[in-house]
Design an enzyme around this catalytic site. Structure first.
Site, short mmCIF file in Angstrom:
data_model
loop_
_atom_site.label_atom_id
_atom_site.label_comp_id
_atom_site.label_asym_id
_atom_site.label_seq_id
_atom_site.Cartn_x
_atom_site.Cartn_y
_atom_site.Cartn_z
N TYR A 124 0.94 -1.08 0.17
CA TYR A 124 0.17 0.11 0.08
C TYR A 124 0.90 1.35 -0.07
CZ TYR A 124 -4.22 2.74 0.89
OH TYR A 124 -5.25 3.71 0.75
N ASP A 196 -0.71 -7.10 6.57
CA ASP A 196 -1.88 -6.62 5.99
C ASP A 196 -2.42 -7.35 5.17
OD1 ASP A 196 -3.86 -4.94 4.96
OD2 ASP A 196 -2.47 -3.11 4.54
C1 LIG Z 1 -7.12 0.95 1.84
C2 LIG Z 1 -5.99 0.12 2.54
C3 LIG Z 1 -5.25 0.64 3.39
C4 LIG Z 1 -5.50 1.98 4.27
O1 LIG Z 1 -6.77 1.94 4.68
P1 LIG Z 1 -7.76 2.89 5.02
O2 LIG Z 1 -8.81 2.54 5.94
O3 LIG Z 1 -8.11 3.94 3.75
O4 LIG Z 1 -6.86 4.14 6.01
C5 LIG Z 1 -4.09 -0.14 3.75
N1 LIG Z 1 -3.80 -1.07 3.30
C6 LIG Z 1 -4.47 -1.71 2.17
C7 LIG Z 1 -4.17 -3.02 1.71
C8 LIG Z 1 -5.55 -0.92 1.75
O5 LIG Z 1 -6.38 -1.39 0.65
#
Ligand SMILES: *Cc1c(COP(=O)(O)O)cnc(C)c1O
Length: 407
Positions: A124, A196
């Protein structure tokens, strides 16, 4: 009012849909409500000084102030914690104001000045920016390694390395981490792992059950599921989450009770929605893969994907996001997107509505073509995030938009 007591019996929760509806929830709720009440308050009252002292001495469990906790937020946290375990590991969750707030809280809490963090390249963009700019200013060093290059990953580990931060599936190329392998490397070097897993959700993979230390999600995406809230969550061992909660109480990125309510509501249908997202993702990917106007499709469910076998072994499904290269330049790709009638042109993913974006003209707009290529973003790249519409309608829409293409 009495604090809610008994939890749903975890032995009666065997399927993913039952877990989506019941896991982590108190059986009996305030006012006998069937839904989780929205406790819209900034602070909590103490009847007298003795009650205050009882609380600070740990003799009673209750709330103190909104930045440190809220019953609606706790309901969402306990559901999210329950969804990430298969029953063999103990988990806790910390809900944050957004996915980015979750990442920054984890990294600020766990990385002292002079320490080192490893992140993978297809990640990200804002996470990478935070590590490369703000964390660097605080004296935290980093190495960026190509995702899925485990030799490069292991070689990048230094004595002061504390964390390996990665994603699975990655954005936008949907690469899949070999979780047992990354855990093995990290454990041998006594380094913690943060994954993540926004693109997967616990319906498709539960990284903690593979030995990952912390899993985080942008709950804005599939968890909320309706493109109507921003939130983030980190889940892990209760002692690790307690330490992050302390830091979060200082950093202050709280999730408000109304958002927490919407999140609990969205999570009730997580399994149902993910089944459709997975089905739409796979069928749309196969359709695009066969189409002459598409040069390349990136989707872990396709046999030509570099980690297809790992994905098949680790995951229940591959999610609703497909990236692909259209057979045309920046403008022609935009024209193809404009001919689509069902998906909205918007950043984000994971909601019931399909969304489509051309990363070169969205997340990477301010870069030149050369700068984009340097980070692996081609002008003809399209990211299609399937919603829960009928598969046949999505494919019909893509077909009509591709048919009118002049090659
Ligand atoms: C959207 C996203 C984020 C950030 O999240 P927000 O809720 O927009 O702050 C982080 N990691 C991934 C993989 C995402 O798709």
């Amino acid at each position: 009012m009495d604090q809610p007591t008994e939890q749903s019996d975890s032995r009666s929760i065997t399927g993913a849909s039952t877990a989506s509806v019941h896991a982590g929830e108190q059986r009996q709720r305030a006012y006998d409500s069937v839904t989780t009440p929205i406790v819209q308050t900034a602070t909590y009252t103490f009847t007298d000084t003795a009650a205050l002292i009882d609380y600070f001495e740990g003799r009673v469990e209750r709330e103190e102030y909104g930045r440190y906790g809220n019953p609606t937020v706790r309901a969402a946290e306990s559901k999210l914690a329950a969804l990430e375990t298969d029953g063999t590991i103990e988990t806790a969750a910390l809900l944050c104001a957004s996915g980015m707030n979750t990442i920054t809280t984890i990294l600020l809490a766990m990385l002292p000045a002079g320490s080192h963090v490893i992140i993978t390249d297809d990640s990200y963009r804002r996470t990478r920016q935070f590590v490369c700019t703000m964390l660097a200013r605080l004296g935290v060093n980093h190495t960026i390694v190509p995702v899925c290059d485990y030799d490069a990953l292991e070689s990048a580990i230094l004595p002061e390395t504390r964390l390996i931060v990665s994603e699975s599936p990655t954005n936008p190329y949907l690469r899949i981490l070999d979780l047992p392998r990354i855990v093995d490397i990290a454990k041998r070097h006594r380094v913690k792992t943060v994954i993540d897993a926004t693109f997967a959700t616990p319906y498709n993979v539960r990284p903690l059950t593979f030995g990952v230390d912390l899993v985080m999600h942008s709950a804005t995406k599939y968890m909320g599921g309706h493109n109507d809230l921003l939130a983030g969550v980190v889940i892990g061992r209760p002692d690790m989450i307690a330490a992050l909660r302390q830091a979060h109480g200082i950093l202050g990125g709280v999730c408000d009770p109304h958002t927490a309510y919407l999140l609990v509501r969205g999570l009730k249908t997580l399994a149902l929605r993910m089944e459709r997202h997975n089905q739409n993702g796979l069928h749309v990917a196969r359709f695009l893969h066969e189409h002459p106007c598409i040069r390349q499709v990136y989707y872990p469910g396709l046999p030509n994907h570099p980690e297809h076998a790992i994905a098949a072994a680790q995951m229940r499904g591959w999610g609703g996001v497909i990236s692909f290269e259209y057979d045309g330049d920046l403008e022609a790709t935009g024209q193809f997107i404009d001919r689509l009638r069902l998906p909205y042109i918007a950043p984000s993913l994971g909601g019931v509505e399909s969304l489509v974006e051309q990363p070169a003209l969205m997340s990477f707009y301010e870069l030149t073509t050369e700068e984009r290529l340097a980070v692996g973003i081609r002008n003809n790249l399209v990211r299609f995030a399937c919603g829960i519409e009928d598969t046949a309608d999505l494919i019909r829409d893509l077909a009509q938009a591709l048919e009118t293409t002049e090659l």
